[in-house]
Design a protein around this motif. Structure first.
Motif, PDB file in Angstrom:
ATOM      1  N   ILE A  36     -38.129 -67.016 -52.882  1.00 22.74           N
ATOM      2  CA  ILE A  36     -38.872 -66.529 -51.202  1.00 22.74           C
ATOM      3  C   ILE A  36     -40.092 -65.942 -51.532  1.00 22.74           C
ATOM      4  CG2 ILE A  36     -38.814 -66.030 -49.542  1.00 22.74           C
ATOM      5  CD1 ILE A  36     -36.156 -67.160 -49.165  1.00 22.74           C
ATOM      6  N   GLY A  37     -39.667 -64.127 -52.102  1.00 25.83           N
ATOM      7  CA  GLY A  37     -41.159 -63.416 -52.475  1.00 25.83           C
ATOM      8  C   GLY A  37     -41.762 -63.959 -53.765  1.00 25.83           C
ATOM      9  N   ASP A  38     -41.805 -64.900 -54.155  1.00 24.92           N
ATOM     10  CA  ASP A  38     -42.263 -65.226 -54.664  1.00 24.92           C
ATOM     11  C   ASP A  38     -43.154 -66.245 -54.578  1.00 24.92           C
ATOM     12  OD1 ASP A  38     -43.713 -66.335 -57.839  1.00 24.92           O
ATOM     13  OD2 ASP A  38     -42.473 -67.592 -58.031  1.00 24.92           O
ATOM     14  N   ARG A  39     -42.604 -67.453 -53.410  1.00 29.13           N
ATOM     15  CA  ARG A  39     -43.243 -68.321 -52.751  1.00 29.13           C
ATOM     16  C   ARG A  39     -44.184 -68.175 -52.009  1.00 29.13           C
ATOM     17  NH1 ARG A  39     -39.428 -73.639 -53.035  1.00 29.13           N
ATOM     18  NH2 ARG A  39     -39.137 -73.797 -55.499  1.00 29.13           N
ATOM     19  N   LEU A  40     -43.997 -66.879 -51.238  1.00 27.70           N
ATOM     20  CA  LEU A  40     -45.032 -66.469 -50.032  1.00 27.70           C
ATOM     21  C   LEU A  40     -45.962 -65.363 -50.400  1.00 27.70           C
ATOM     22  CD1 LEU A  40     -42.271 -65.030 -47.464  1.00 27.70           C
ATOM     23  CD2 LEU A  40     -43.242 -67.203 -47.799  1.00 27.70           C
ATOM     24  N   GLY A  41     -45.584 -64.595 -51.901  1.00 27.17           N
ATOM     25  CA  GLY A  41     -46.753 -63.810 -52.648  1.00 27.17           C
ATOM     26  C   GLY A  41     -46.471 -62.495 -52.193  1.00 27.17           C
ATOM     27  N   LEU A  42     -45.210 -62.236 -51.469  1.00 28.08           N
ATOM     28  CA  LEU A  42     -44.785 -61.063 -51.051  1.00 28.08           C
ATOM     29  C   LEU A  42     -44.707 -59.781 -52.630  1.00 28.08           C
ATOM     30  CD1 LEU A  42     -41.711 -61.669 -49.587  1.00 28.08           C
ATOM     31  CD2 LEU A  42     -44.774 -60.660 -48.819  1.00 28.08           C
ATOM     32  N   TRP A  43     -44.452 -60.711 -54.196  1.00 26.01           N
ATOM     33  CA  TRP A  43     -44.614 -59.798 -55.664  1.00 26.01           C
ATOM     34  C   TRP A  43     -46.073 -59.719 -55.665  1.00 26.01           C
ATOM     35  CZ3 TRP A  43     -40.062 -57.608 -56.031  1.00 26.01           C
ATOM     36  CH2 TRP A  43     -38.756 -58.642 -55.415  1.00 26.01           C
ATOM     37  N   ARG A  44     -46.879 -60.211 -55.620  1.00 26.23           N
ATOM     38  CA  ARG A  44     -47.769 -60.118 -56.077  1.00 26.23           C
ATOM     39  C   ARG A  44     -48.823 -59.623 -55.411  1.00 26.23           C
ATOM     40  NH1 ARG A  44     -50.670 -63.742 -59.032  1.00 26.23           N
ATOM     41  NH2 ARG A  44     -49.295 -65.550 -59.258  1.00 26.23           N
ATOM     42  N   ALA A  45     -48.104 -59.641 -54.086  1.00 27.78           N
ATOM     43  CA  ALA A  45     -48.868 -58.823 -53.218  1.00 27.78           C
ATOM     44  C   ALA A  45     -48.577 -56.958 -53.920  1.00 27.78           C
ATOM     45  CB  ALA A  45     -48.458 -58.940 -51.716  1.00 27.78           C
ATOM     46  N   MET A  46     -47.185 -56.550 -53.596  1.00 23.48           N
ATOM     47  CA  MET A  46     -46.959 -55.404 -54.179  1.00 23.48           C
ATOM     48  C   MET A  46     -47.191 -54.859 -55.446  1.00 23.48           C
ATOM     49  SD  MET A  46     -42.879 -54.984 -52.894  1.00 23.48           S
ATOM     50  CE  MET A  46     -42.501 -54.059 -53.078  1.00 23.48           C
ATOM     51  N   GLY A  47     -47.927 -56.015 -56.537  1.00 23.98           N
ATOM     52  CA  GLY A  47     -48.096 -55.737 -58.023  1.00 23.98           C
ATOM     53  C   GLY A  47     -49.135 -54.249 -57.829  1.00 23.98           C
ATOM     54  N   ASP A  48     -49.497 -53.847 -57.535  1.00 25.40           N
ATOM     55  CA  ASP A  48     -50.549 -53.151 -57.259  1.00 25.40           C
ATOM     56  C   ASP A  48     -50.077 -51.382 -57.678  1.00 25.40           C
ATOM     57  OD1 ASP A  48     -49.930 -52.343 -54.635  1.00 25.40           O
ATOM     58  OD2 ASP A  48     -51.845 -52.719 -54.006  1.00 25.40           O
ATOM     59  N   GLY A  49     -48.727 -51.739 -57.514  1.00 30.73           N
ATOM     60  CA  GLY A  49     -47.452 -50.532 -57.537  1.00 30.73           C
ATOM     61  C   GLY A  49     -47.635 -49.487 -56.540  1.00 30.73           C
ATOM     62  N   GLU A  50     -48.537 -49.440 -55.510  1.00 28.74           N
ATOM     63  CA  GLU A  50     -48.802 -48.790 -54.749  1.00 28.74           C
ATOM     64  C   GLU A  50     -47.578 -49.049 -53.130  1.00 28.74           C
ATOM     65  OE1 GLU A  50     -51.385 -46.357 -53.218  1.00 28.74           O
ATOM     66  OE2 GLU A  50     -51.379 -47.353 -55.454  1.00 28.74           O
ATOM     67  N   PRO A  51     -47.022 -47.931 -52.220  1.00 26.20           N
ATOM     68  CA  PRO A  51     -46.056 -48.351 -51.514  1.00 26.20           C
ATOM     69  C   PRO A  51     -46.534 -49.263 -50.021  1.00 26.20           C
ATOM     70  CG  PRO A  51     -46.613 -45.476 -52.003  1.00 26.20           C
ATOM     71  CD  PRO A  51     -47.815 -46.447 -52.466  1.00 26.20           C
ATOM     72  N   VAL A  52     -45.174 -49.881 -49.916  1.00 25.77           N
ATOM     73  CA  VAL A  52     -46.214 -51.015 -48.482  1.00 25.77           C
ATOM     74  C   VAL A  52     -44.902 -50.580 -47.873  1.00 25.77           C
ATOM     75  CG1 VAL A  52     -47.280 -52.760 -50.062  1.00 25.77           C
ATOM     76  CG2 VAL A  52     -43.946 -52.621 -49.313  1.00 25.77           C
ATOM     77  N   THR A  53     -45.088 -51.128 -46.163  1.00 25.69           N
ATOM     78  CA  THR A  53     -44.410 -51.282 -44.974  1.00 25.69           C
ATOM     79  C   THR A  53     -44.839 -52.497 -44.170  1.00 25.69           C
ATOM     80  OG1 THR A  53     -46.221 -50.013 -43.954  1.00 25.69           O
ATOM     81  CG2 THR A  53     -43.993 -48.683 -44.803  1.00 25.69           C
ATOM     82  N   SER A  54     -45.158 -52.150 -42.845  1.00 23.72           N
ATOM     83  CA  SER A  54     -45.790 -53.087 -42.338  1.00 23.72           C
ATOM     84  C   SER A  54     -47.022 -54.224 -43.041  1.00 23.72           C
ATOM     85  CB  SER A  54     -45.882 -53.293 -40.828  1.00 23.72           C
ATOM     86  OG  SER A  54     -47.060 -52.315 -40.915  1.00 23.72           O
ATOM     87  N   GLN A  55     -47.947 -53.829 -43.623  1.00 24.92           N
ATOM     88  CA  GLN A  55     -48.598 -53.985 -44.214  1.00 24.92           C
ATOM     89  C   GLN A  55     -48.373 -54.840 -45.203  1.00 24.92           C
ATOM     90  OE1 GLN A  55     -48.346 -50.804 -45.130  1.00 24.92           O
ATOM     91  NE2 GLN A  55     -48.674 -50.053 -46.960  1.00 24.92           N
ATOM     92  N   CYS A  98     -43.203 -58.315 -64.461  1.00 30.12           N
ATOM     93  CA  CYS A  98     -41.597 -59.253 -64.538  1.00 30.12           C
ATOM     94  C   CYS A  98     -41.608 -60.066 -62.836  1.00 30.12           C
ATOM     95  CB  CYS A  98     -40.001 -59.178 -64.626  1.00 30.12           C
ATOM     96  SG  CYS A  98     -40.127 -58.231 -66.073  1.00 30.12           S
ATOM     97  N   ARG A  99     -42.123 -59.187 -62.822  1.00 29.89           N
ATOM     98  CA  ARG A  99     -41.947 -60.599 -61.010  1.00 29.89           C
ATOM     99  C   ARG A  99     -43.670 -60.880 -60.186  1.00 29.89           C
ATOM    100  NH1 ARG A  99     -37.549 -59.161 -61.373  1.00 29.89           N
ATOM    101  NH2 ARG A  99     -35.825 -57.389 -60.633  1.00 29.89           N
ATOM    102  N   VAL A 100     -44.448 -60.037 -60.742  1.00 30.56           N
ATOM    103  CA  VAL A 100     -45.693 -60.832 -60.155  1.00 30.56           C
ATOM    104  C   VAL A 100     -46.174 -62.097 -61.109  1.00 30.56           C
ATOM    105  CG1 VAL A 100     -48.267 -60.670 -60.038  1.00 30.56           C
ATOM    106  CG2 VAL A 100     -46.556 -58.295 -59.596  1.00 30.56           C
ATOM    107  N   CYS A 101     -46.041 -63.075 -60.419  1.00 28.52           N
ATOM    108  CA  CYS A 101     -46.127 -64.695 -60.829  1.00 28.52           C
ATOM    109  C   CYS A 101     -47.417 -64.723 -61.030  1.00 28.52           C
ATOM    110  CB  CYS A 101     -45.064 -65.479 -60.333  1.00 28.52           C
ATOM    111  SG  CYS A 101     -43.986 -65.081 -60.626  1.00 28.52           S
TER     112      CYS A 101
END
Length: 101
Positions: A36-55, A98-101
């Motif tokens: 699900i994280g892959d299909r929604l682009g969540l992993w890719r959006a976290m790929g920069d290594g910056e901490p995330v919250t609601s953004q 390994c996570r960012v597709c």
């Protein structure tokens, strides 16, 4: 003829086996969340290594409540790091490829 056999149970082996079952079940259930994280682009959006919250929800156009639940599950499984001070989550840079597709 009936035989009564009394086996000695090694409690540490029972506990180890139960732990293995729980770990395997958790891994199987989390596999769907990884996809699900892959299909929604969540992993890719976290790929920069910056901490995330609601953004993260805003970055991916997803519902904040569901993203928070997803992040919590990923942190519980050790897939992302939770920082309680900033109430944020980070995808460790070593794991991003390994996570960012």
């Amino acid at each position: 003829m009936t035989h009564n056999v009394t086996a000695t149970i090694d409690e540490s082996r029972v506990e180890a086996f139960a732990g293995k079952v729980v770990q395997e079940a958790g891994g199987a259930l989390n596999a769907a969340l990884v996809v699900i994280g892959d299909r929604l682009g969540l992993w890719r959006a976290m790929g920069d290594g910056e901490p995330v919250t609601s953004q993260l929800a805003a970055r991916t156009g997803t519902h904040e409540r569901y993203v928070r639940e997803w992040l919590g599950a990923q942190a519980a499984g050790g897939y992302v790091t939770y920082e309680p001070d900033g109430d944020s989550y980070t995808l460790p840079p070593e794991e991003a490829p390994c996570r960012v597709c």
